[in-house]
Scaffold this motif. Structure first.
Motif, PDB file in Angstrom:
ATOM      1  N   PRO A 122       0.827  -1.218   0.000  1.00  0.00           N
ATOM      2  CA  PRO A 122       0.000   0.000   0.000  1.00  0.00           C
ATOM      3  C   PRO A 122       0.863   1.271   0.000  1.00  0.00           C
ATOM      4  O   PRO A 122       0.556   2.232  -0.720  1.00  0.00           O
ATOM      5  N   PHE A 169       3.081   7.537  10.346  1.00  0.00           N
ATOM      6  CA  PHE A 169       4.343   6.919   9.924  1.00  0.00           C
ATOM      7  C   PHE A 169       4.262   5.418  10.206  1.00  0.00           C
ATOM      8  O   PHE A 169       5.140   4.814  10.791  1.00  0.00           O
ATOM      9  N   GLY A 170       3.149   4.824   9.781  1.00  0.00           N
ATOM     10  CA  GLY A 170       2.955   3.382   9.952  1.00  0.00           C
ATOM     11  C   GLY A 170       3.277   2.647   8.678  1.00  0.00           C
ATOM     12  O   GLY A 170       4.134   3.076   7.903  1.00  0.00           O
ATOM     13  N   SER A 171       2.570   1.551   8.455  1.00  0.00           N
ATOM     14  CA  SER A 171       2.847   0.724   7.286  1.00  0.00           C
ATOM     15  C   SER A 171       2.746   1.546   6.002  1.00  0.00           C
ATOM     16  O   SER A 171       3.655   1.556   5.177  1.00  0.00           O
ATOM     17  N   VAL A 172       1.654   2.282   5.846  1.00  0.00           N
ATOM     18  CA  VAL A 172       1.450   3.051   4.615  1.00  0.00           C
ATOM     19  C   VAL A 172       2.399   4.258   4.578  1.00  0.00           C
ATOM     20  O   VAL A 172       3.151   4.447   3.617  1.00  0.00           O
ATOM     21  N   ASP A 174       3.091  10.890  13.932  1.00  0.00           N
ATOM     22  CA  ASP A 174       2.323   9.746  14.415  1.00  0.00           C
ATOM     23  C   ASP A 174       1.215  10.304  15.300  1.00  0.00           C
ATOM     24  O   ASP A 174       0.980  11.520  15.303  1.00  0.00           O
ATOM     25  N   VAL A 175       0.581   9.435  16.079  1.00  0.00           N
ATOM     26  CA  VAL A 175      -0.574   9.888  16.844  1.00  0.00           C
ATOM     27  C   VAL A 175      -0.216  10.987  17.852  1.00  0.00           C
ATOM     28  O   VAL A 175      -1.049  11.814  18.213  1.00  0.00           O
ATOM     29  N   GLU A 219       4.988   4.863  17.934  1.00  0.00           N
ATOM     30  CA  GLU A 219       4.901   6.271  18.358  1.00  0.00           C
ATOM     31  C   GLU A 219       6.285   6.834  18.702  1.00  0.00           C
ATOM     32  O   GLU A 219       6.460   7.499  19.718  1.00  0.00           O
ATOM     33  N   ASN A 237      -0.293  17.522  14.578  1.00  0.00           N
ATOM     34  CA  ASN A 237      -0.863  16.885  13.391  1.00  0.00           C
ATOM     35  C   ASN A 237      -1.682  17.888  12.577  1.00  0.00           C
ATOM     36  O   ASN A 237      -1.679  17.839  11.345  1.00  0.00           O
ATOM     37  N   ALA A 259      -1.893   9.735   5.756  1.00  0.00           N
ATOM     38  CA  ALA A 259      -1.752   8.270   5.712  1.00  0.00           C
ATOM     39  C   ALA A 259      -1.937   7.645   7.085  1.00  0.00           C
ATOM     40  O   ALA A 259      -1.311   6.631   7.414  1.00  0.00           O
ATOM     41  N   ALA A 260      -2.799   8.278   7.913  1.00  0.00           N
ATOM     42  CA  ALA A 260      -2.974   7.762   9.276  1.00  0.00           C
ATOM     43  C   ALA A 260      -4.385   7.236   9.505  1.00  0.00           C
ATOM     44  O   ALA A 260      -4.597   6.028   9.642  1.00  0.00           O
ATOM     45  N   VAL A 261      -5.338   8.162   9.537  1.00  0.00           N
ATOM     46  CA  VAL A 261      -6.723   7.800   9.866  1.00  0.00           C
ATOM     47  C   VAL A 261      -7.685   8.559   8.950  1.00  0.00           C
ATOM     48  O   VAL A 261      -7.268   9.433   8.194  1.00  0.00           O
ATOM     49  N   ALA A 307      -4.390   7.058   3.617  1.00  0.00           N
ATOM     50  CA  ALA A 307      -5.353   6.398   4.512  1.00  0.00           C
ATOM     51  C   ALA A 307      -6.659   6.181   3.763  1.00  0.00           C
ATOM     52  O   ALA A 307      -6.870   6.737   2.690  1.00  0.00           O
ATOM     53  N   ASN A 308      -7.527   5.387   4.348  1.00  0.00           N
ATOM     54  CA  ASN A 308      -8.871   5.244   3.793  1.00  0.00           C
ATOM     55  C   ASN A 308      -9.735   6.392   4.310  1.00  0.00           C
ATOM     56  O   ASN A 308      -9.805   6.627   5.513  1.00  0.00           O
ATOM     57  N   ASN A 339      -3.970   3.760  -2.371  1.00  0.00           N
ATOM     58  CA  ASN A 339      -3.494   2.676  -1.501  1.00  0.00           C
ATOM     59  C   ASN A 339      -3.906   1.282  -2.002  1.00  0.00           C
ATOM     60  O   ASN A 339      -3.811   0.301  -1.263  1.00  0.00           O
TER      61      ASN A 339
HETATM   62  P1  NAD Z   1      -0.409   1.614  11.098  1.00  0.00           P
HETATM   63  O1  NAD Z   1      -1.084   1.221  12.350  1.00  0.00           O
HETATM   64  O2  NAD Z   1       0.744   0.839  10.602  1.00  0.00           O
HETATM   65  O3  NAD Z   1       0.108   3.142  11.261  1.00  0.00           O
HETATM   66  C1  NAD Z   1      -0.752   4.194  11.576  1.00  0.00           C
HETATM   67  C2  NAD Z   1       0.078   5.431  11.858  1.00  0.00           C
HETATM   68  O4  NAD Z   1      -0.805   6.551  12.040  1.00  0.00           O
HETATM   69  C3  NAD Z   1       0.922   5.350  13.121  1.00  0.00           C
HETATM   70  O5  NAD Z   1       2.115   6.089  12.919  1.00  0.00           O
HETATM   71  C4  NAD Z   1       0.040   6.049  14.169  1.00  0.00           C
HETATM   72  O6  NAD Z   1       0.769   6.580  15.259  1.00  0.00           O
HETATM   73  C5  NAD Z   1      -0.564   7.138  13.319  1.00  0.00           C
HETATM   74  N1  NAD Z   1      -1.830   7.647  13.850  1.00  0.00           N
HETATM   75  C6  NAD Z   1      -2.824   6.952  14.445  1.00  0.00           C
HETATM   76  N2  NAD Z   1      -3.827   7.784  14.792  1.00  0.00           N
HETATM   77  C7  NAD Z   1      -3.443   9.021  14.398  1.00  0.00           C
HETATM   78  C8  NAD Z   1      -4.050  10.289  14.465  1.00  0.00           C
HETATM   79  N3  NAD Z   1      -5.262  10.447  15.006  1.00  0.00           N
HETATM   80  N4  NAD Z   1      -3.375  11.346  13.934  1.00  0.00           N
HETATM   81  C9  NAD Z   1      -2.176  11.188  13.376  1.00  0.00           C
HETATM   82  N5  NAD Z   1      -1.540  10.004  13.299  1.00  0.00           N
HETATM   83  C10 NAD Z   1      -2.178   8.943  13.798  1.00  0.00           C
HETATM   84  O7  NAD Z   1      -1.571   1.746   9.999  1.00  0.00           O
HETATM   85  P2  NAD Z   1      -1.441   1.599   8.421  1.00  0.00           P
HETATM   86  O8  NAD Z   1      -1.559   0.158   8.058  1.00  0.00           O
HETATM   87  O9  NAD Z   1      -0.284   2.398   7.919  1.00  0.00           O
HETATM   88  O10 NAD Z   1      -2.812   2.277   7.953  1.00  0.00           O
HETATM   89  C11 NAD Z   1      -2.958   3.681   7.840  1.00  0.00           C
HETATM   90  C12 NAD Z   1      -4.188   3.986   7.011  1.00  0.00           C
HETATM   91  O11 NAD Z   1      -4.069   3.374   5.722  1.00  0.00           O
HETATM   92  C13 NAD Z   1      -5.515   3.482   7.563  1.00  0.00           C
HETATM   93  O12 NAD Z   1      -6.518   4.375   7.162  1.00  0.00           O
HETATM   94  C14 NAD Z   1      -5.701   2.171   6.853  1.00  0.00           C
HETATM   95  O13 NAD Z   1      -7.068   1.785   6.783  1.00  0.00           O
HETATM   96  C15 NAD Z   1      -5.167   2.523   5.486  1.00  0.00           C
HETATM   97  N6  NAD Z   1      -4.758   1.378   4.687  1.00  0.00           N
HETATM   98  C16 NAD Z   1      -3.861   0.456   5.154  1.00  0.00           C
HETATM   99  C17 NAD Z   1      -3.514  -0.625   4.365  1.00  0.00           C
HETATM  100  C18 NAD Z   1      -2.539  -1.664   4.839  1.00  0.00           C
HETATM  101  O14 NAD Z   1      -2.536  -2.758   4.248  1.00  0.00           O
HETATM  102  N7  NAD Z   1      -1.700  -1.386   5.812  1.00  0.00           N
HETATM  103  C19 NAD Z   1      -4.070  -0.760   3.083  1.00  0.00           C
HETATM  104  C20 NAD Z   1      -4.954   0.200   2.619  1.00  0.00           C
HETATM  105  C21 NAD Z   1      -5.298   1.264   3.443  1.00  0.00           C
END
Ligand code: NAD
Length: 425
Positions: A199, A228-231, A251-252, A275, A288, A302-304, A325-326, A351
């Motif tokens: 993604p 700064f997560g997976s995406v 991050d959060v 975090e 943020n 790319a968070a929420v 993010a979605n 994504n």
């Molecule tokens: P993750 O848990 O790996 O990382 C999320 C990141 O966002 C973390 O750094 C967290 O600290 C930060 N975060 C959480 N809440 C926050 C806030 N309120 N404000 C700012 N930062 C915040 O999640 P992910 O897998 O990277 O997913 C992120 C988004 O991408 C989600 O909307 C998810 O639905 C979407 N997504 C993920 C995938 C996937 O396969 N990983 C695929 C498609 C869509």
């Protein structure tokens, strides 16, 4: 994704189902497709609700409610994640299943859309309890899932290990190893290389193409990334590698900003050190909210969901937004950005690398033949470029927003398939 009200203007709490239906009807005004098809697409094929009993570690038995919403399978088996979250409902699963239908069609994958999950707080479960819950859930869904029927994947609260348990339970009940029943598994049992990064990789590819389209070469372009997560981290590191200047990430707990550019490898991702972004002291701390309003070439939320709203859309200074993010942009936020001429490249394209590599995983499972990471990344690149060009052609031809053009591409494909197959009886 339901949200709380963010302002008086944002008077309506928009659920995933409402959003999905609204997008469908919006796209329908630009596509020549029979009214009956739109009517059919407004409803899921079925929503399965099951009780999932769990014996807790202390011997008590508790019953949780699980769902699987299957929206449409005209183009292939249903596809979509399983989430474990206290707010999982039938309506939410149905809306998210519709999003999956559009996402798979945009990428021209031979899949339809589904979503499911269990209304449970995973933080309350031990690893053993999560395993027992997952195995029982797999058993309860056994009749409606399968490699040719419906192929789940990880989502919020579930991960590669959850998919491994689900696949194992299903395979044992079927009397044969069936890796293609789920995607997002660990590579050792049929998962695909490159799935985890996909993604973020697709977000980076789409950001690069958007930069080129709008005559802002990626080399030296300034980019701010929320999450700064997976995406977020995977996108940031790739874009950094490709010459972009990642000036802010968060991050959060908040974010960091350096107009000279951040060292994205040195900042720990969510997986490496949860975090840990703001503990990286070699940059200015920003909130943020401030990150979203930085004057950058590209902003990647790319968070929420629901972070760009009627409240802050007027203050956004980025020239291009790429949704990692979605659902990060609310409808009213979207309208303001459109009026201000700021293009938003939608989530269901940006994504979609995740579900695309899930498709590659499913192919590998069915063919019992593993692909190299190089092949996965090469095919993902080709798939993203093809989707980008298909959407670009509609944007140029019909002068639509990128979001509307993306739904038009999806609806054309689904509509044609439905009209060609017809309605039986
Ligand atoms: P993750 O848990 O790996 O990382 C999320 C990141 O966002 C973390 O750094 C967290 O600290 C930060 N975060 C959480 N809440 C926050 C806030 N309120 N404000 C700012 N930062 C915040 O999640 P992910 O897998 O990277 O997913 C992120 C988004 O991408 C989600 O909307 C998810 O639905 C979407 N997504 C993920 C995938 C996937 O396969 N990983 C695929 C498609 C869509």
């Amino acid at each position: 994704m339901s949200s709380k009200n963010t302002s008086e203007n944002e008077s309506v709490d928009e659920s995933a189902l409402e959003t999905a239906r609204r997008q469908l009807h919006r796209a329908a005004t630009h596509v020549d497709v029979e009214q009956g098809v739109i009517e059919r697409l407004s409803h899921p094929t079925r929503v399965v609700e099951v009780s999932v009993p769990l014996r807790r570690d202390d011997g008590r038995v508790e019953v949780f409610t699980g769902y699987r919403a299957q929206h449409d399978d005209v183009r292939g088996p249903y596809k979509g994640g399983l989430r474990y979250h206290p707010h999982v409902t039938a309506a939410e699963c149905t809306g998210l299943a519709m999003w999956m239908t559009w996402k798979c069609a945009v990428m021209d994958l031979p899949f339809g859309g589904a979503k499911g999950g269990i209304a449970v707080d995973v933080k309350d479960l031990s690893a053993d309890e999560k395993e027992r819950l997952t195995r029982r859930f797999a058993e309860e869904l056994r009749d409606v899932v399968g490699p040719k029927q419906d192929v789940p994947a990880p989502d919020m609260g579930t991960d590669t290990q959850t998919m491994a348990w689900f696949m194992d339970a299903y395979s044992m009940q079927h009397g044969e190893l069936t890796p293609g029943v789920v995607t997002g598994k660990p590579p050792v049992i049929g998962g695909s290389y490159g799935r985890e990064e996909a993604p973020g990789r697709s977000v980076a590819i789409v950001a690069r193409e958007a930069a080129n389209y709008f005559d802002r070469p990626l080399n030296g372009a300034s980019i701010a990334i929320q999450g700064f997560g997976s995406v977020g981290a995977n996108a940031a590191r790739l874009l950094d590698e490709w010459g972009a200047n990642i000036v802010a990430v968060s991050d959060v707990n908040g974010g960091i900003y350096d107009p000279e550019g951040l060292d994205t490898q040195a900042i720990p991702s969510h997986k490496e050190k949860p975090e840990g972004v703001t503990r990286h002291r070699k940059a200015t701390q920003v909130t943020n909210d401030e990150l979203l309003e930085l004057d950058v070439d590209i902003l990647i939320p790319a968070a929420v969901g629901n972070v760009i709203t009627a409240e802050n859309a007027e203050q956004i200074q980025a020239d291009i937004i790429v949704e990692g993010a979605n659902g990060p942009t609310t409808t009213s936020g979207d309208e303001i950005l459109d009026n201000r001429g700021i293009p938003v490249i939608p989530d269901i394209l940006a994504n979609a690398g995740g579900v695309t590599v899930s498709y590659f995983e499913w192919l590998q499972d069915i063919n019992r033949r593993k692909w190299s990471k190089e092949r996965v990344n090469k095919e993902l690149e080709e798939a993203m470029l093809t989707a980008w060009r298909d959407i670009e052609a509609v944007v140029d031809e019909k002068s639509l927003t990128w979001r509307d053009a993306t739904y038009v591409v999806a609806l054309r494909r689904i509509g044609e398939a439905k009209e060609t197959r017809g309605l039986w009886p």
